[in-house]
Scaffold this active site. Structure first.
Site, PDB file in Angstrom:
ATOM      1  N   ASN A  37       5.839 -24.617 -22.545  1.00  0.00           N
ATOM      2  CA  ASN A  37       5.398 -23.150 -23.230  1.00  0.00           C
ATOM      3  C   ASN A  37       3.864 -22.877 -22.858  1.00  0.00           C
ATOM      4  OD1 ASN A  37       6.050 -22.236 -25.336  1.00  0.00           O
ATOM      5  ND2 ASN A  37       6.503 -23.534 -26.911  1.00  0.00           N
ATOM      6  N   HIS A 122      15.261 -28.778 -38.553  1.00  0.00           N
ATOM      7  CA  HIS A 122      13.475 -28.731 -39.476  1.00  0.00           C
ATOM      8  C   HIS A 122      13.486 -27.759 -40.507  1.00  0.00           C
ATOM      9  CE1 HIS A 122      10.533 -28.245 -35.032  1.00  0.00           C
ATOM     10  NE2 HIS A 122      11.632 -29.070 -35.087  1.00  0.00           N
ATOM     11  N   ARG A 147      13.234 -33.480 -40.320  1.00  0.00           N
ATOM     12  CA  ARG A 147      11.745 -33.046 -40.653  1.00  0.00           C
ATOM     13  C   ARG A 147      10.911 -31.959 -41.613  1.00  0.00           C
ATOM     14  NH1 ARG A 147       8.062 -29.827 -36.154  1.00  0.00           N
ATOM     15  NH2 ARG A 147       8.301 -28.635 -37.267  1.00  0.00           N
ATOM     16  N   TYR A 159       0.394 -25.973 -39.799  1.00  0.00           N
ATOM     17  CA  TYR A 159       1.849 -26.450 -38.557  1.00  0.00           C
ATOM     18  C   TYR A 159       3.055 -26.194 -38.874  1.00  0.00           C
ATOM     19  CZ  TYR A 159       4.997 -28.085 -35.315  1.00  0.00           C
ATOM     20  OH  TYR A 159       5.905 -28.621 -34.372  1.00  0.00           O
ATOM     21  N   ASP A 210       5.265 -34.188 -38.609  1.00  0.00           N
ATOM     22  CA  ASP A 210       4.765 -34.014 -37.684  1.00  0.00           C
ATOM     23  C   ASP A 210       3.698 -33.956 -38.287  1.00  0.00           C
ATOM     24  OD1 ASP A 210       3.456 -33.642 -35.458  1.00  0.00           O
ATOM     25  OD2 ASP A 210       5.522 -31.835 -34.521  1.00  0.00           O
ATOM     26  N   HIS A 212       0.987 -33.504 -35.787  1.00  0.00           N
ATOM     27  CA  HIS A 212       0.552 -32.422 -35.200  1.00  0.00           C
ATOM     28  C   HIS A 212      -0.222 -32.833 -34.542  1.00  0.00           C
ATOM     29  CE1 HIS A 212       1.539 -28.808 -32.614  1.00  0.00           C
ATOM     30  NE2 HIS A 212       2.434 -29.440 -32.877  1.00  0.00           N
ATOM     31  N   GLU A 236       4.734 -38.635 -36.988  1.00  0.00           N
ATOM     32  CA  GLU A 236       4.843 -38.152 -35.989  1.00  0.00           C
ATOM     33  C   GLU A 236       3.423 -37.147 -35.552  1.00  0.00           C
ATOM     34  OE1 GLU A 236       8.060 -35.401 -34.526  1.00  0.00           O
ATOM     35  OE2 GLU A 236       5.844 -34.556 -33.119  1.00  0.00           O
ATOM     36  N   GLU A 262       5.392 -36.323 -27.479  1.00  0.00           N
ATOM     37  CA  GLU A 262       5.591 -34.986 -26.803  1.00  0.00           C
ATOM     38  C   GLU A 262       5.130 -34.042 -25.652  1.00  0.00           C
ATOM     39  OE1 GLU A 262       6.438 -33.211 -30.720  1.00  0.00           O
ATOM     40  OE2 GLU A 262       4.986 -31.306 -29.493  1.00  0.00           O
ATOM     41  N   ARG A 283       8.591 -40.236 -27.624  1.00  0.00           N
ATOM     42  CA  ARG A 283       9.282 -38.458 -27.976  1.00  0.00           C
ATOM     43  C   ARG A 283       8.843 -37.920 -26.186  1.00  0.00           C
ATOM     44  NH1 ARG A 283      10.372 -35.835 -31.042  1.00  0.00           N
ATOM     45  NH2 ARG A 283       9.280 -34.029 -31.034  1.00  0.00           N
ATOM     46  N   HIS A 312      11.139 -35.095 -28.525  1.00  0.00           N
ATOM     47  CA  HIS A 312      11.264 -33.572 -27.928  1.00  0.00           C
ATOM     48  C   HIS A 312      12.606 -33.156 -28.050  1.00  0.00           C
ATOM     49  CE1 HIS A 312       7.850 -30.396 -27.573  1.00  0.00           C
ATOM     50  NE2 HIS A 312       8.236 -30.422 -28.571  1.00  0.00           N
ATOM     51  N   ASP A 316      11.269 -24.905 -27.110  1.00  0.00           N
ATOM     52  CA  ASP A 316      10.599 -24.603 -25.971  1.00  0.00           C
ATOM     53  C   ASP A 316      11.544 -25.103 -24.783  1.00  0.00           C
ATOM     54  OD1 ASP A 316       8.672 -25.826 -27.577  1.00  0.00           O
ATOM     55  OD2 ASP A 316       8.058 -26.288 -26.093  1.00  0.00           O
ATOM     56  N   GLU A 339      15.675 -34.297 -31.589  1.00  0.00           N
ATOM     57  CA  GLU A 339      15.446 -33.857 -32.630  1.00  0.00           C
ATOM     58  C   GLU A 339      16.265 -32.034 -31.960  1.00  0.00           C
ATOM     59  OE1 GLU A 339      11.541 -32.097 -30.981  1.00  0.00           O
ATOM     60  OE2 GLU A 339      11.416 -30.830 -33.324  1.00  0.00           O
ATOM     61  N   TRP A 402      -4.420 -28.059 -32.662  1.00  0.00           N
ATOM     62  CA  TRP A 402      -3.525 -27.494 -32.827  1.00  0.00           C
ATOM     63  C   TRP A 402      -2.300 -28.189 -33.264  1.00  0.00           C
ATOM     64  CZ3 TRP A 402       1.048 -26.202 -31.325  1.00  0.00           C
ATOM     65  CH2 TRP A 402       2.458 -25.250 -32.044  1.00  0.00           C
TER      66      TRP A 402
HETATM   67  O1  KDG Z   1       5.541 -26.131 -27.357  1.00  0.00           O
HETATM   68  C1  KDG Z   1       5.195 -27.454 -28.413  1.00  0.00           C
HETATM   69  C2  KDG Z   1       6.140 -27.269 -29.208  1.00  0.00           C
HETATM   70  O2  KDG Z   1       7.333 -27.535 -28.672  1.00  0.00           O
HETATM   71  C3  KDG Z   1       5.623 -28.176 -30.473  1.00  0.00           C
HETATM   72  O3  KDG Z   1       4.516 -27.894 -30.986  1.00  0.00           O
HETATM   73  C4  KDG Z   1       6.365 -28.717 -31.256  1.00  0.00           C
HETATM   74  O4  KDG Z   1       5.813 -30.205 -32.675  1.00  0.00           O
HETATM   75  C5  KDG Z   1       6.791 -30.075 -32.394  1.00  0.00           C
HETATM   76  C6  KDG Z   1       7.833 -30.348 -32.347  1.00  0.00           C
HETATM   77  O5  KDG Z   1       7.365 -31.748 -32.332  1.00  0.00           O
HETATM   78  O6  KDG Z   1       9.136 -30.100 -32.066  1.00  0.00           O
HETATM   79 MG    MG Z   2       5.816 -32.801 -32.258  1.00  0.00          MG
END
Ligand code: KDG
Ligand code: MG
Length: 402
Positions: A37, A122, A147, A159, A210, A212, A236, A262, A283, A312, A316, A339, A402
């Protein structure tokens, strides 16, 4: 059998995908996903310039030797670009193997260990009531694991929360967007979200969250501790994992299960996390971790330490990776959860597939190989468009994870 040709199909039906097609002298071909991605063309160039020329004439059944050739033979090992490129080749070769033997890939990985692959999807919303509405909608669709992400008061574009009623898609066309982040506001808010969620859904639904990569280890420890009453399936990516040792501190303070990886692309990114049992779920997924060949070794190592997989599966990762993950997940013993962030109908049209979803589980289907096709005529209508993941800044402007 010999590999006679290989070529790339780079397309953007709602989002970018890099697909590798490997052809053989027996007319059988295989598909692999190399999507990274926001850095898609780097993988495409790596495959085109440095990998495809080395594949011609090789035996497509030699998945182990070709994997070692591309990994050790590059001299410069690891990294997301290299490992996604190797994964694309590896997936395509397993697809060819299955088609040549007229059997689904899961049979080549040990056969079915379970009836279906438990998936989580999600739920998200701008605030707690909207997030809970989204949870209920997915419960109605039969999901057994969800999630939950919510907008945080005082934090614009938290996020996982979509803008303008669209479904959530992390990458955006154009240059990287910027979002604002406040750890203080998030830490005060997140336990309230899960208190409300548990109250709403009862004890049976698996709830996931998550973080993140946004907290320091001690902040993550606090969050894990405060979430304990709500019995999460997992927390996560509580902290960035370049320093695997960071997870020791979190683990020492909380029994909330931890998932990470991930962004990993090698077994070595997870080695200490697994052998020290600092995590519960790994992941790292098939496309970014070097393919089925690499993930099988990583999963078998994790099994020894009772660490399970929780790959993951955001949008993407193309339907080719989703199929590979489902064949993998139905076969291995230490599967945990997968996921499932469903692709748009257009993506499903461009990549017709044998896998299905029903009542909280997914099924890889029984087509030989991975069971995914690409409609190249349709793909050609959606050329690549530059897109990036956002970046995040703290309230004072400091760039953060991020
Ligand atoms: O490309 C990044 C995303 O796949 C990510 O931000 C998604 O954290 C993610 C998730 O757990 O699906
Ligand atoms: Mg994630």
């Amino acid at each position: 059998m010999k590999i006679t040709a290989a070529r790339l199909i780079v397309c953007s039906p709602d989002r970018n995908f890099v697909t590798l097609r490997i052809e053989t002298d027996e007319g059988i071909y295989g598909l692999g996903d190399g999507t990274l991605n926001g850095r898609e063309l780097a993988v495409a160039a790596y495959l085109e310039e440095h990998v495809i020329p080395c594949l011609i004439g090789r035996d497509p059944f030699a998945t182990e030797d070709i994997w070692q050739y591309l990994y050790r033979g590059a001299y410069w090992r690891r990294g997301p670009v290299t490992m996604s490129a190797i994964a694309a080749v590896d997936m395509a070769l397993w697809d060819i193997k299955g088609k040549a033997l007229n059997t689904p890939v899961y049979n080549l990985l040990g056969g079915k260990s379970r009836q279906g692959v438990l998936v989580y999807t999600h739920a998200n919303g701008a605030d707690i009531p909207a997030a809970l509405d989204s949870v209920k909608k997915h419960m109605d669709e039969g999901y057994l694991a969800i999630r939950v992400q919510s907008g945080v008061p005082g934090v614009s574009s938290a996020y996982g929360v979509p803008k303008g009623g669209k479904s959530y898609e992390p990458a955006e066309r154009g240059l990287p967007g910027e979002s604002l982040w406040s750890t203080e506001k998030y830490l005060n808010f997140a336990p309230k979200l899960f208190e409300a969620a548990r109250k709403e859904v009862g004890e049976d639904l698996h709830l996931l969250h998550d973080v993140h990569h946004r907290l320091t280890p001690i902040e993550a420890a606090r969050l894990g501790k405060e979430l304990e009453p709500y019995h999460l399936f997992w927390m996560e990516d509580p902290t960035p994992a370049e320093n695997q040792e960071a997870f020791r501190l979190i683990r020492e303070h909380t029994v909330t299960p931890i998932a990470t990886g991930e962004v990993f692309n090698s077994f070595w990114d997870a080695h200490d996390l697994i052998r020290n049992q600092w995590i519960d779920y790994i992941r790292m997924t098939i496309v970014h971790g070097g393919g089925i060949t690499a993930l099988k070794k990583a999963a078998d190592f994790a099994a020894v330490y009772q660490v399970r997989t929780g790959f993951h599966g955001a949008t993407d990762l193309s339907p080719v990776t989703m199929a590979a993950a489902l064949h993998f997940g139905i076969a291995i013993h230490n599967f945990g959860i997968q996921e499932h962030m469903p692709h748009t109908p257009l993506v499903d049209e461009v990549f017709p597939h044998a896998y299905t979803y029903d009542s909280g589980y997914m099924y890889p289907g029984d087509a030989p190989g991975l069971g995914v096709e690409i409609d190249e005529a349709k793909a050609a209508k959606y050329p690549y468009q530059r897109a990036y993941l956002p970046v995040a800044r703290k309230m004072d402007g400091t760039l953060t994870d991020w």
